[in-house]
Design an enzyme around this catalytic site. Structure first.
Site, short mmCIF file in Angstrom:
data_model
loop_
_atom_site.label_atom_id
_atom_site.label_comp_id
_atom_site.label_asym_id
_atom_site.label_seq_id
_atom_site.Cartn_x
_atom_site.Cartn_y
_atom_site.Cartn_z
N PHE A 1 2.32 8.31 -1.10
CA PHE A 1 1.66 7.00 -0.93
C PHE A 1 0.20 7.02 -1.38
O PHE A 1 -0.37 8.03 -1.64
CB PHE A 1 1.72 6.57 0.53
N TRP A 4 0.83 -1.20 0.00
CA TRP A 4 0.00 0.00 0.00
C TRP A 4 0.87 1.26 0.00
O TRP A 4 0.53 2.28 -0.59
CB TRP A 4 -0.92 0.00 1.23
N HIS A 5 2.03 1.15 0.69
CA HIS A 5 2.89 2.32 0.81
C HIS A 5 3.60 2.69 -0.48
O HIS A 5 4.01 3.82 -0.66
CB HIS A 5 3.93 2.11 1.92
N GLY A 6 3.78 1.72 -1.34
CA GLY A 6 4.46 2.06 -2.58
C GLY A 6 4.69 0.86 -3.47
O GLY A 6 4.72 -0.27 -3.00
#
Lengths: 351, 473
Positions: free
Chosen positions: B473, B324-326
């Site tokens: 993000f 999800w963060h990247g």
């Protein structure tokens, strides 16, 4: 439903609100006033930051004035040494658009203008041997061009507000910011090993049209001037890249020059003065035969080298690299006189 | 627009003034909605359409799910919502990553395919608002909530500007009920709201950007092995930077909402005083961890299907949390490490269940420091550009790097660690307290001095504004 996701009312601390706010505001205003006064006492005046927003303001002018206007690109020498008002007066035209950026190569700017169909004007490119050939990718110039392309409405509006504030408050000047003062300029012990660099000092004052001149302290404060020289000296390391890379860069520059020329524009390279140790280093690492002459040969563009024109010599450069404020006007007048035949021939060519 | 920008200062002043006008509540909500769209459009106007798409699709789909009688129909509608939201997310955020990895896989099996690198703009906040609208649809599907009655309230819930681009990821029942009746901040709420805004800006502008970022950037950008002290100073600097940047944003968001009379939930609760990783995730990015718990971990079975399945569910949740963060394998490894430590903690709890030292003060402090040290190890993967850089940094941190080259100046070896000691000490002291309780115990004049000092430091440090880390993000 899990308690962590239930609606709630945020608790508020019980505080004597009015007294707290009043005291905080008084202390803040007093602290900021003291900070402002201390910087004014040091000789700092409100000054605009040489940032992407200020550059983008001038770059936008190309859309309406790029057809017949004069544009200056380069590094800090053409930024400091050319007085836009004197240029306008002596050339009998509008003042040039100043797009030079200190501390970086102008090659991304040249490429940007070459790719811009609006630009068909008279382009003067400042040539500083130690910066001209540095990598374009990741340079400040490349970042400024990218900013101009991607500038959001919010950034543009914020810049307007920022300029208004910077015009009034000296402490908003970038060299007066708390972070660099604490983490760079404060007398921390030097640790052996990592390369320690001196921060570039405040050197200039700037107008909204980016007409820039040397800050008075550089001229009048000997210790400050000597520090400025030490800053330059830390970068006296070998340049430019090897011959093959140099030829590749000349070839790319030639391509950009040709695209501008094909649209009816004209590109002139100008080598502005440097003196003493700075000039010595430039002659050692990037002699004319290796750099300047090859550049002109590759691009078939005219070039004005200060060494070839007595009227462009004999000026005072306090820290070896930029003209003092009082010399800008006479230097600009002399430069315009040298450029005038080229400018007129360009104006007279059929379009 | 950025919270730490003059544009936002002016924008917020106008919004606050309009919100306090003597006009109807519906008109005020409409004003807030327009202001929120202006806030988002200030980055990139065309991308407002994506926000609108997410809003309209989930409003309509949730209503139809609620009306649908058969299970198949409900599932298909849910799939539609998931498809649109996750599809948009996949394209904008993971498009390049998918293309790159497909090409890599193709190469390994002998297919020569070199696609052009896609040039896709990542819409700011897309990871946040898609999760927010999905929560609404999922709650209706899981029969945890009924669809809202007011499209205006729902649209405002999705776009509410204080938390739109970097959270907290708010649930419908946390915010929508607050829109039902008129609210206006009391003077105490206004004061506290501005206090939180100042605190958040201090964390972001002064601590993160001014004092911590250089050491983090220099060490992670060095490209060479470095002495142990440099490596740890850099990692500690980053752990401070990411906390101050992100928690700073959340604090500002909470403060801004409070000034308008609304309450947003906490997103951080002194995470660097966590005892173990379960505790860490109850304290770090709380809105994301609870979202993953409620919509991924629990639907997968949570801890109800035996030990092995619990561990698998934990790992899957954390891997996806990392992603999800990247769009990068290093983020997945970061998530995977957290999954691993969560599993290890469960095992350790069973092994040491009777150990008395765990409950003692020195024991808990030791566990706090151990957790903090391990969290720092995971941050290496979060921050490093690639695995090579991560490997070099880890080797440097543990003295396994061989020849090293010092990177940091003296001040960057001293200031970030000192700040981190202060942050960790504050977290330990505050771990079971709240900031409003702590503030009530401090004399009012000391509060005023601290407030003025933070504001002064913000103004004298601030340039024209830097982006927050979590905007990527």
């Amino acid at each position: 439903m899990p308690s962590s996701t239930s609606s709630f009312e945020r608790p508020i601390p019980a505080l004597p609100g009015r007294r707290t706010v009043l005291l905080a505001v008084i202390l803040l205003v007093a602290g900021l006033a003291g900070w402002e006064l201390s910087w004014r006492a040091y000789g700092l005046e409100p000054d605009l930051e040489h940032d992407e927003g200020l550059w983008a303001d001038q770059r936008r002018r190309i859309e309406s004035e790029g057809d017949r206007g004069t544009v200056l690109i380069g590094s800090s020498r053409i930024l400091f040494d050319v007085d836009l008002d004197t240029w306008a007066e002596h050339m009998g035209t509008d003042a040039p658009i100043q797009l030079a950026i200190e501390g970086t190569t102008p090659r991304p700017l040249l490429e940007d203008l070459a790719n811009d169909e609006h630009f068909r004007g008279f382009l003067v490119v400042g040539f500083a041997p130690d910066l001209f050939y540095m990598p374009g990718e990741g340079s400040s110039a490349a970042k400024y061009v990218e900013y101009y392309r991607d500038e959001s409405p919010s950034q543009r509006f914020g810049h307007v507000l920022w300029k208004a504030l910077q015009s009034e408050l000296a402490f908003l000047e970038q060299h007066a910011r708390l972070g660099p003062l604490l983490m760079h300029d404060a007398p921390w012990p030097i640790r052996p090993g990592p390369r320690h660099s001196l921060r570039v000092l405040k050197m200039s004052q700037t107008r909204t049209d980016r007409n820039t001149y040397m800050w008075s302290r550089v001229e009048t404060d000997r210790e400050y001037r000597d520090r400025s020289r030490r800053v330059w000296k830390q970068w006296f390391h070998p340049f430019p890249p090897p011959q093959k890379a140099l030829d590749k860069r000349h070839s790319a520059i030639a391509g950009a020059v040709e695209r501008i020329r094909a649209r009816g524009g004209m590109v002139v390279f100008v080598r502005l003065p440097s003196v003493d140790q700075y000039r010595g280093i430039e002659m050692l690492h990037c002699p004319r035969s290796m750099c300047w002459d090859r550049l002109l040969a590759a691009t078939s563009a005219p070039g004005i080298h200060f060494e070839d024109h007595p009227t462009l010599q004999g000026f005072e450069l306090p820290e070896w690299s930029h003209l003092r404020r009082a010399d800008r006007a006479p230097f600009t007048a002399a430069l315009v006189d040298v450029l005038r035949p080229l400018y007129q021939s360009w104006r007279e060519q059929p379009r | 627009m950025l919270f730490n920008s003059l544009t936002f200062v002016l924008f917020f002043a106008v919004v606050l003034a309009l919100h306090n006008l003597p006009i109807g509540w519906r008109a005020k909500k409409a004003q807030l909605l327009v202001a929120s769209y202006v806030f988002y459009a200030a980055w990139n106007p065309p991308l407002v359409l994506l926000l609108w798409l997410s809003t309209v699709v989930d409003w309509e789909v949730a209503a139809r799910i609620h009306r649908a009688r058969d299970g198949m129909g409900r599932r298909l509608l849910l799939l539609l919502s998931l498809g649109v939201n996750l599809g948009v997310l996949a394209f904008f955020k993971y498009g390049g990553f998918l293309v790159e990895n497909t090409a890599a896989v193709a190469q390994t099996i002998g297919i020569d395919w070199s696609p052009a690198e896609p040039d896709i703009v990542l819409p700011v906040g897309i990871s946040f608002y898609t999760f927010q609208t999905l929560a609404y649809t999922l709650d209706v599907y899981l029969r945890r909530a009924e669809p809202g009655k007011s499209f205006l309230d729902f649209a405002l819930f999705v776009t509410f500007f204080p938390q739109l681009v970097a959270g907290p990821i708010v649930r419908p029942d946390q915010l929508v009920p607050q829109f039902r009746q008129p609210v206006r901040a009391s003077s105490a709420q206004l004061l506290w709201g501005f206090g939180l805004i100042t605190l958040g800006l201090f964390e972001k502008v002064v601590l993160a950007d001014t004092l911590l970022s250089t050491a983090a950037d220099e060490t992670f950008g060095a490209g060479t092995a470095m002495p142990v002290i440099d490596a740890w100073a850099g990692v500690l600097a980053f752990s401070g930077q990411i906390f101050c940047d992100f928690a700073g944003y959340s604090t500002i968001a909470i403060g801004v909402a409070l000034c308008l009379g609304f309450s947003l939930p906490d997103n951080f609760r002194y995470p660097y005083a966590a005892v173990g990783f379960s505790d860490f995730w109850r304290r770090w990015h709380i809105s994301l961890s609870t979202w993953l718990r409620d919509y991924l971990y629990i639907p997968l079975g949570g801890n109800r299907k035996g030990r092995i399945r619990t561990h698998v569910n934990l790992m899957v949740t954390m891997l996806l949390g990392g992603l999800w963060h990247g769009a990068s394998w290093t983020f997945m490894v970061w998530g995977g490490l957290h999954g691993l430590f969560l599993i290890a903690e469960r095992v350790a709890r069973r092994v040491f269940s009777g150990a008395r030292w765990v409950a003692t003060r020195p024991g808990r402090l030791a566990l706090i420091l151990l957790t903090f040290a391990l969290v720092n190890v995971t941050w290496v993967f979060f921050r490093a550009e690639d695995f090579s850089a991560a490997g070099t940094m880890l080797a440097s941190m543990f003295g396994l790097a061989g020849a090293t080259k010092a990177v940091l100046w003296t001040q960057d070896l001293i200031v970030p660690p000192l700040i981190m000691i202060a942050i960790v000490a504050t977290h330990v002291w505050m771990r079971n307290r709240s900031v409003h309780q702590a503030v009530e115990r401090v004399p009012w004049w000391l509060i005023a001095i601290a407030w003025a000092a933070m504001a002064w430091a913000i103004i004298t440090s601030q340039g024209s504004g830097d982006a927050f880390i979590y905007f990527q993000f």
